[in-house]
Design a protein around this motif. Structure first.
Motif, PDB file in Angstrom:
ATOM      1  N   MET A   1       0.839  -1.194   0.000  1.00  0.00           N
ATOM      2  CA  MET A   1       0.000   0.000   0.000  1.00  0.00           C
ATOM      3  C   MET A   1       0.884   1.258   0.000  1.00  0.00           C
ATOM      4  SD  MET A   1      -3.223  -0.709   0.029  1.00  0.00           S
ATOM      5  CE  MET A   1      -4.354  -2.038   0.363  1.00  0.00           C
ATOM      6  N   THR A   4       0.880   6.834   3.813  1.00  0.00           N
ATOM      7  CA  THR A   4      -0.196   7.749   4.171  1.00  0.00           C
ATOM      8  C   THR A   4       0.319   8.741   5.191  1.00  0.00           C
ATOM      9  OG1 THR A   4      -0.943   6.327   5.935  1.00  0.00           O
ATOM     10  CG2 THR A   4      -1.929   5.971   3.789  1.00  0.00           C
ATOM     11  N   GLN A 177       2.318  -3.862  -3.577  1.00  0.00           N
ATOM     12  CA  GLN A 177       1.272  -3.180  -4.334  1.00  0.00           C
ATOM     13  C   GLN A 177       0.908  -3.974  -5.583  1.00  0.00           C
ATOM     14  OE1 GLN A 177      -0.190   0.000  -3.342  1.00  0.00           O
ATOM     15  NE2 GLN A 177      -1.688  -0.828  -4.774  1.00  0.00           N
ATOM     16  N   ASP A 198      -6.154   3.811   1.061  1.00  0.00           N
ATOM     17  CA  ASP A 198      -5.502   3.182  -0.085  1.00  0.00           C
ATOM     18  C   ASP A 198      -6.463   2.162  -0.674  1.00  0.00           C
ATOM     19  OD1 ASP A 198      -3.634   2.635  -1.962  1.00  0.00           O
ATOM     20  OD2 ASP A 198      -2.039   2.070  -0.588  1.00  0.00           O
ATOM     21  N   LYS A 211      -6.614   7.049  -8.963  1.00  0.00           N
ATOM     22  CA  LYS A 211      -6.512   6.684  -7.553  1.00  0.00           C
ATOM     23  C   LYS A 211      -6.416   7.930  -6.681  1.00  0.00           C
ATOM     24  CE  LYS A 211      -3.625   3.824  -4.530  1.00  0.00           C
ATOM     25  NZ  LYS A 211      -2.495   2.880  -4.500  1.00  0.00           N
ATOM     26  N   LEU A 215      -8.747   8.991  -3.178  1.00  0.00           N
ATOM     27  CA  LEU A 215      -8.215   8.916  -1.819  1.00  0.00           C
ATOM     28  C   LEU A 215      -8.837  10.003  -0.957  1.00  0.00           C
ATOM     29  CD1 LEU A 215      -4.423   8.207  -2.497  1.00  0.00           C
ATOM     30  CD2 LEU A 215      -6.184   6.589  -1.766  1.00  0.00           C
TER      31      LEU A 215
END
Length: 535
Positions: A1, A4, A177, A198, A211, A215
């Motif tokens: 992932m 963050t 990933q 994610d 993506k 988010l």
């Protein structure tokens, strides 16, 4: 992932009261957290313009720290403005010149050419050279002697180790990933408010957005069905996310949805709580699995098992019930011919006779339904059969408000099957549509080619079916009609599958219903030696 802003590791350290920095750099507890990074470089905007005297140990490490971009995140800006007293090491000097660093014979020339110099690193190991540099440069220039230059090598080695570890971490992250992206199910990492931290590739590709655009949105704003339509329109209290947050345990739930084309879809959603090092719940991982195909296979297997049980029961019922039923029917007909009964008594006997006949017909239906059929051997011209059947239904129902439309593609192949069975299926399908539109309506019958099948469809604009009704539509003895047996659609399904085809149902409340039968076409024969092809 992907990383963050609030990773579990960082959050756990803060919750546990641990600092992520050495104690001598730890900020005052009353100071904001953002100020804590200032202790690393109190003069973060300052550029260190460095001159080097000599090319002893540490020379190459110093140049690498200054010119290798991998180390720029760990050091303040460093510029090597020149080298004095280079000695005799052509390889080192060639490398310095390749980086645009000028070489001077002595320190005086270096200082004269670069008055902006604010740090001097002496790599000669000579004390006299240090005293000369101090007297020449003054207090405003920082001096680093050869003994202290060992820290430059240490910083270089630590930075190399750090970048190597970072490279390894990046490779592992990219590998993870890639693995997660290859998972067929939708996978999302959510915070405790249901926002997406994610997700894997399946999720964002189906939405038509990137993506990065998704988010931070709530999961119910991101999750879609297989056709790209929203899976939820708001937060669903039955979602496992809520229960995992409340119970701190994994959870799962089954959901049904209707696709844009009216097909019933089955999904299973799993939620897994994720805890940080302090044991606090920090995130929830959700897996969204489309189990429609698997559910259909399970339902087909269950129906096969149910049919086998019905077959055994029907044989017993035929033996145990039909014999006394025949006796009841015989005596009832004898009473009907009796001149000694009043009109009221005859009416009651007629009812008994009708109900006896109805019971006998029900037994016949059950026996026919449970009895295995023979593989069909005939060839059927679908256009001729279907058009004739539609014309027949028009005669009886067009005058009472029903409109029939028949459409067929050109050059449709014949299908393998039994003409009477197909006609029976079509009549039952049309009758179902008529009953769904009690006040009249439009029935469209169509013949098309779908991949390797010939498809017969009957569509109406009636009330449609709910998800629960679709789920049980092919279950034997399930019916929503008064007096119905619940064997209509199951019988159609059985007949079509015995002919090597399959059935499809599409419906949604208020939008009508479509039932589609798929039949295998008759394949052309193998060409003969003379080039002719048998029909």
């Amino acid at each position: 992932m992907a990383d963050t802003p609030h990773s579990p590791d960082a959050e756990s350290s803060l919750i546990a009261g641990e600092s992520l920095m050495p104690e001598d750099c730890a900020p005052d507890r009353a100071a904001p957290l953002a100020e804590s990074v200032a202790c690393l470089w109190e003069e973060g905007e300052r550029v260190f313009r460095v001159g080097v005297v000599g090319t002893g140990p540490g020379f190459m490490a110093l140049l690498d720290l200054a010119f290798n971009p991998r180390f720029h995140d760990f050091l303040p800006p460093v510029e090597v403005v020149g080298v004095a007293r280079p000695g005799v090491n052509p390889a080192k000097l060639d490398y310095a010149r390749s980086k645009g660093v000028p070489v001077y014979a002595d320190l005086e020339t270096l200082h004269r050419e670069h008055p902006e110099l604010n740090m001097l690193v002496d790599l000669t190991g000579e004390r006299a050279a240090l005293r000369q540099a101090r007297s020449l440069l003054g207090e405003e220039v920082s001096l680093v002697d050869q003994d202290a230059a060992i820290f430059i090598c240490g910083m270089h080695d630590m930075a190399k180790a750090n970048t190597s570890s970072q490279d390894d971490l990046d490779r592992q992250r990219h590998l993870l990933q890639a693995i997660v992206d290859e998972i067929r199910e939708d996978v999302m990492l959510l915070d405790l408010e249901g926002r997406v931290v994610d997700m894997n590739r399946n999720v964002w590709r189906r939405t038509g957005h990137t993506k990065e655009q998704l988010l931070g949105k709530h999961c119910w704003e991101v999750l879609t069905k297989r056709d790209g339509k929203p899976f939820c329109v708001r937060y669903d209290p039955a979602c496992p996310l809520r229960r995992s947050i409340e119970t701190r345990t994994k959870d799962e739930a089954l959901f049904t949805r209707v696709s844009a084309g009216g097909r019933l879809l089955y999904y299973r959603i799993y939620s897994y709580p994720i805890f940080n090092r302090a044991g606090a719940l920090s995130h929830v991982m959700m897996m969204h699995r489309d189990i429609t195909a698997r559910t259909h296979r399970e339902q087909s297997l269950q129906q096969t098992e149910k049919l086998a049980l019905i077959g055994e029961m029907s044989t017993y019922l035929a033996h145990e019930i039909r014999n006394p039923l025949c006796a009841i029917g015989g005596f009832t007909h004898a009473l009907l011919r009796s001149p000694n009964l009043s009109e009221k008594e005859l009416e009651k006997v007629r009812i008994i006779a009708e109900e006896t006949q109805r019971l006998d017909q029900m037994l016949s239906n059950i026996l026919n339904f449970s009895k295995p059929g023979k593989p069909p051997q005939g060839e059927v011209d679908m256009v001729e059969l279907v058009s004739g059947t539609v014309e027949l239904m028009k005669v009886g129902y067009e005058s009472v408000g029903y409109e029939f439309v028949f459409e067929a593609e050109s050059e449709l192949p014949r299908v393998r099957g039994d003409a009477e069975s197909i006609k029976q299926c079509l009549v039952n399908m049309i009758k179902n549509s008529l009953e769904a539109m009690s006040g009249g309506g439009r029935i469209r019958v169509c013949l098309t080619r779908e991949f390797d099948f010939v498809r017969l469809g009957v569509e109406d604009n009636g009330a449609g079916m709910s998800e629960a009704e679709q789920d049980k539509a092919f279950s034997p003895f399930y019916t929503t009609k008064a007096g119905g047996t619940g064997l209509g659609l199951p019988m159609i399904k059985k007949l079509v599958e015995e002919m090597g085809g399959h059935i499809d149902l599409r419906s949604s409340p208020g939008s009508g219903t479509g039932i589609y039968l798929y039949f295998r076409p008759v394949l052309a024969g193998v060409p003969l030696k003379d080039g002719r092809t048998p029909h």
